[in-house]
Design a protein around this motif. Structure first.
Motif, PDB file in Angstrom:
ATOM      1  N   ARG A  37       0.855  -1.191   0.000  1.00  0.00           N
ATOM      2  CA  ARG A  37       0.000   0.000   0.000  1.00  0.00           C
ATOM      3  C   ARG A  37       0.886   1.234   0.000  1.00  0.00           C
ATOM      4  NH1 ARG A  37      -2.441   3.813   3.393  1.00  0.00           N
ATOM      5  NH2 ARG A  37      -4.716   4.099   3.126  1.00  0.00           N
ATOM      6  N   VAL A  38       0.706   2.116  -0.979  1.00  0.00           N
ATOM      7  CA  VAL A  38       1.448   3.376  -1.061  1.00  0.00           C
ATOM      8  C   VAL A  38       0.444   4.519  -1.022  1.00  0.00           C
ATOM      9  CG1 VAL A  38       3.028   4.781  -2.436  1.00  0.00           C
ATOM     10  CG2 VAL A  38       3.281   2.284  -2.423  1.00  0.00           C
ATOM     11  N   GLU A  39       0.647   5.464  -0.106  1.00  0.00           N
ATOM     12  CA  GLU A  39      -0.291   6.581   0.062  1.00  0.00           C
ATOM     13  C   GLU A  39       0.435   7.901  -0.154  1.00  0.00           C
ATOM     14  OE1 GLU A  39      -3.352   8.496   3.427  1.00  0.00           O
ATOM     15  OE2 GLU A  39      -2.277   6.614   3.822  1.00  0.00           O
ATOM     16  N   THR A  40      -0.220   8.823  -0.841  1.00  0.00           N
ATOM     17  CA  THR A  40       0.363  10.134  -1.102  1.00  0.00           C
ATOM     18  C   THR A  40      -0.116  11.147  -0.062  1.00  0.00           C
ATOM     19  OG1 THR A  40      -1.433  10.954  -2.513  1.00  0.00           O
ATOM     20  CG2 THR A  40       0.277   9.591  -3.554  1.00  0.00           C
ATOM     21  N   ASP A  41       0.513  12.318  -0.076  1.00  0.00           N
ATOM     22  CA  ASP A  41       0.146  13.347   0.893  1.00  0.00           C
ATOM     23  C   ASP A  41      -1.214  13.964   0.608  1.00  0.00           C
ATOM     24  OD1 ASP A  41       0.845  14.714  -1.396  1.00  0.00           O
ATOM     25  OD2 ASP A  41       2.436  15.907  -0.461  1.00  0.00           O
ATOM     26  N   ASP A  42      -1.792  13.691  -0.563  1.00  0.00           N
ATOM     27  CA  ASP A  42      -3.154  14.167  -0.809  1.00  0.00           C
ATOM     28  C   ASP A  42      -4.176  13.038  -0.759  1.00  0.00           C
ATOM     29  OD1 ASP A  42      -2.220  13.053  -3.111  1.00  0.00           O
ATOM     30  OD2 ASP A  42      -2.718  14.744  -4.414  1.00  0.00           O
ATOM     31  N   GLY A  43      -3.790  11.921  -0.149  1.00  0.00           N
ATOM     32  CA  GLY A  43      -4.752  10.875   0.167  1.00  0.00           C
ATOM     33  C   GLY A  43      -5.002   9.826  -0.897  1.00  0.00           C
ATOM     34  N   ILE A  44      -4.259   9.838  -1.986  1.00  0.00           N
ATOM     35  CA  ILE A  44      -4.432   8.805  -3.012  1.00  0.00           C
ATOM     36  C   ILE A  44      -3.669   7.561  -2.592  1.00  0.00           C
ATOM     37  CG2 ILE A  44      -4.054   8.189  -5.431  1.00  0.00           C
ATOM     38  CD1 ILE A  44      -4.209  11.139  -6.121  1.00  0.00           C
ATOM     39  N   VAL A  45      -4.317   6.404  -2.716  1.00  0.00           N
ATOM     40  CA  VAL A  45      -3.706   5.129  -2.332  1.00  0.00           C
ATOM     41  C   VAL A  45      -3.533   4.257  -3.567  1.00  0.00           C
ATOM     42  CG1 VAL A  45      -4.019   2.999  -1.003  1.00  0.00           C
ATOM     43  CG2 VAL A  45      -4.647   5.200   0.001  1.00  0.00           C
ATOM     44  N   GLY A  46      -2.323   3.744  -3.722  1.00  0.00           N
ATOM     45  CA  GLY A  46      -2.043   2.803  -4.796  1.00  0.00           C
ATOM     46  C   GLY A  46      -1.693   1.446  -4.226  1.00  0.00           C
ATOM     47  N   TRP A  47      -2.079   0.391  -4.956  1.00  0.00           N
ATOM     48  CA  TRP A  47      -1.862  -0.970  -4.482  1.00  0.00           C
ATOM     49  C   TRP A  47      -0.926  -1.730  -5.415  1.00  0.00           C
ATOM     50  CZ3 TRP A  47      -3.389  -2.343   0.230  1.00  0.00           C
ATOM     51  CH2 TRP A  47      -4.386  -1.567   0.845  1.00  0.00           C
ATOM     52  N   GLY A  48       0.001  -2.486  -4.810  1.00  0.00           N
ATOM     53  CA  GLY A  48       0.924  -3.307  -5.574  1.00  0.00           C
ATOM     54  C   GLY A  48       1.002  -4.709  -5.019  1.00  0.00           C
ATOM     55  N   GLU A  49       1.671  -5.571  -5.765  1.00  0.00           N
ATOM     56  CA  GLU A  49       1.817  -6.970  -5.369  1.00  0.00           C
ATOM     57  C   GLU A  49       3.180  -7.474  -5.818  1.00  0.00           C
ATOM     58  OE1 GLU A  49      -0.266 -11.327  -6.373  1.00  0.00           O
ATOM     59  OE2 GLU A  49      -1.241  -9.456  -6.993  1.00  0.00           O
ATOM     60  N   GLY A  50       3.861  -8.184  -4.932  1.00  0.00           N
ATOM     61  CA  GLY A  50       5.141  -8.801  -5.271  1.00  0.00           C
ATOM     62  C   GLY A  50       5.088 -10.289  -5.015  1.00  0.00           C
ATOM     63  N   LYS A  51       5.783 -11.059  -5.864  1.00  0.00           N
ATOM     64  CA  LYS A  51       5.787 -12.520  -5.734  1.00  0.00           C
ATOM     65  C   LYS A  51       7.222 -13.027  -5.742  1.00  0.00           C
ATOM     66  CE  LYS A  51       2.925 -14.768  -8.380  1.00  0.00           C
ATOM     67  NZ  LYS A  51       2.186 -15.161  -9.611  1.00  0.00           N
ATOM     68  N   ASN A  52       7.489 -14.011  -4.882  1.00  0.00           N
ATOM     69  CA  ASN A  52       8.820 -14.607  -4.873  1.00  0.00           C
ATOM     70  C   ASN A  52       8.780 -16.113  -4.689  1.00  0.00           C
ATOM     71  OD1 ASN A  52       9.032 -13.252  -1.627  1.00  0.00           O
ATOM     72  ND2 ASN A  52       8.935 -15.428  -1.939  1.00  0.00           N
ATOM     73  N   ALA A  53       7.599 -16.705  -4.802  1.00  0.00           N
ATOM     74  CA  ALA A  53       7.466 -18.135  -4.530  1.00  0.00           C
ATOM     75  C   ALA A  53       6.727 -18.832  -5.657  1.00  0.00           C
ATOM     76  CB  ALA A  53       6.723 -18.359  -3.212  1.00  0.00           C
ATOM     77  N   ALA A  54       6.920 -20.144  -5.745  1.00  0.00           N
ATOM     78  CA  ALA A  54       6.282 -20.922  -6.799  1.00  0.00           C
ATOM     79  C   ALA A  54       4.775 -20.974  -6.605  1.00  0.00           C
ATOM     80  CB  ALA A  54       6.847 -22.337  -6.806  1.00  0.00           C
ATOM     81  N   GLY A  55       4.061 -20.896  -7.729  1.00  0.00           N
ATOM     82  CA  GLY A  55       2.612 -21.008  -7.672  1.00  0.00           C
ATOM     83  C   GLY A  55       1.994 -19.914  -6.829  1.00  0.00           C
ATOM     84  N   SER A  56       1.044 -20.279  -5.998  1.00  0.00           N
ATOM     85  CA  SER A  56       0.328 -19.284  -5.192  1.00  0.00           C
ATOM     86  C   SER A  56       0.703 -19.346  -3.721  1.00  0.00           C
ATOM     87  CB  SER A  56      -1.182 -19.511  -5.334  1.00  0.00           C
ATOM     88  OG  SER A  56      -1.509 -20.857  -5.034  1.00  0.00           O
TER      89      SER A  56
END
Length: 389
Positions: A37-56
């Motif tokens: 979760r990344v939030e800016t000083d004007d309240g906008i939130v962006g979502w990201g995802e990182g993977k480092n493992a096999a499958g799910s």
């Protein structure tokens, strides 16, 4: 606009026993990912995802620690719209200024693995913020979309030879798919067992449904060639990850020895890996995973390589909602894309983590019109399934 807050969680969502499957990864009992979760000083939130493992499934403590304690401090106070510069900062490390001035990469030694998974998570979140700040979907910022809906294939297929046909026909009935993918390779112990399952699948779905196979890189070169020979007459749409990504010359050997198109790339990071596959003539179809390859920014560079070599793009989208929806935007904007992967295994990270439902119908998926990535993460659900690290 400045980045004010950055926080990552290892999210682990249990899969009910009735919905679990077994493959070369073993029995899949949870769906895990690093969600950012990344939030800016004007309240906008962006979502990201990182993977480092096999499958799910897998362990994400190290990646989450990296994001929270090493990456996050480098982001605070930065303009989130400086996406390319932030990407290069995280990739090149202490030499990022010299790399920027000289116009070529000078990556830090840990330029693969966890580092790229972290960059991917950040990149997705920044594109999400950028789109939301302009009230535009990400695909428009990438140059526009080529279609409102795109063809999708059902991804699953773990059943034995006796029931694989029934399993795949269930996918077709459920979503109107005209393309389905099944798993082969180490889970079957021998190439002839995989081949028998493929023959049973083809007999069940008929000649007009596209059939793909995925070995997860578990064949040797010799066994991949044996398997390809055994199913040469089954009109397969592609043979995915016949051998490990580290053996690109071996993959090229498999491709040269068969008429079946080769798809690969879910384990690869950055445009440089995909450049090598293109130059070695190792693959016909590139499959970058946006939670591992370097995010949207790098996926579009990979798309350009695919287009330049007259190859095709079909991103690996067995992922949570941020990475899956990011893949939809890339597919919409890329001239090389042609089909979307849709998981038919249990995927609570896609369906339960966010408020939106995937718009699936008649074997196609709608490209979202909503700003940013187009997802609304349930923060209460996320925190309820966060693993303490």
């Amino acid at each position: 606009m400045k980045i004010k807050r950055v926080e990552a969680w290892w999210v682990r969502i249990p899969i009910t026993e009735a919905n679990q499957h077994r493959s070369d990864f073993g029995q899949v009992t949870t769906f895990d990912a690093a969600i950012l979760r990344v939030e800016t000083d004007d309240g906008i939130v962006g979502w990201g995802e990182g993977k480092n493992a096999a499958g799910s499934a897998g362990a994400y403590g190290a990646l989450v620690h990296l994001l929270n304690h090493e990456v996050a401090p480098q982001l605070i106070g930065r303009d989130p719209r400086d996406i390319n510069d932030i990407w290069e900062l995280l990739y090149n490390g202490v030499r990022h200024r010299a790399a920027s001035a000289s116009g070529h990469a000078m990556p830090q030694l840990s330029r693969r693995g966890l580092s790229l998974a972290a960059i991917s998570a950040v990149d997705l979140a920044l594109w999400d913020i950028f789109g939301k700040s302009l009230d535009q979907p990400v695909w428009r910022l990438l140059g526009g979309r080529k279609a409102e809906r795109m063809r999708a294939y059902a991804s699953g297929g773990w059943a034995n030879a006796e029931t694989i046909g029934q399993q795949l026909l269930g996918y077709i009935e459920k979503g109107g798919f005209r393309a389905v993918k099944m798993r082969v390779g180490a889970m079957d112990a021998a190439p002839h067992v995989s081949a028998a399952r493929v023959r049973a699948a083809r007999a069940a779905v008929g000649p007009d449904v596209e059939l793909m196979v995925d070995a997860h890189g578990t064949f040797t070169v010799a066994d991949a060639k044996r398997f390809a020979r055994l199913v040469e007459d089954q009109n397969l749409a592609w043979f995915e990850e016949p051998v490990i990504g580290d053996d690109k010359s071996g993959m090229a050997e498999v491709r040269a020895g068969s008429t079946i198109p080769i798809a690969a790339g879910e384990s690869e990071t950055t445009r440089f890996d995909f450049r090598d596959m293109a130059v070695l003539k190792a693959a016909d179809i590139f499959q970058p995973d946006l939670a591992f390859c370097g995010g949207i920014t790098e996926a579009m560079r990979i798309s350009a390589i695919a287009s330049a070599f007259n190859l095709r793009l079909a991103p690996h989208l067995w992922a949570g909602a941020p990475a899956f929806y990011a893949g939809l935007h890339v597919c919409a904007a890329s001239p090389a894309s042609f089909i979307i992967e849709y998981s038919l295994g249990a995927n609570p990270m896609l369906h339960d983590l966010v408020e939106e439902d995937v718009d699936l119908g008649c074997g196609t998926i709608a490209i979202p019109d909503r700003p940013g990535l187009g997802v609304t993460v349930s923060e209460s659900f996320l925190k309820a399934h966060a693993v303490k690290v």
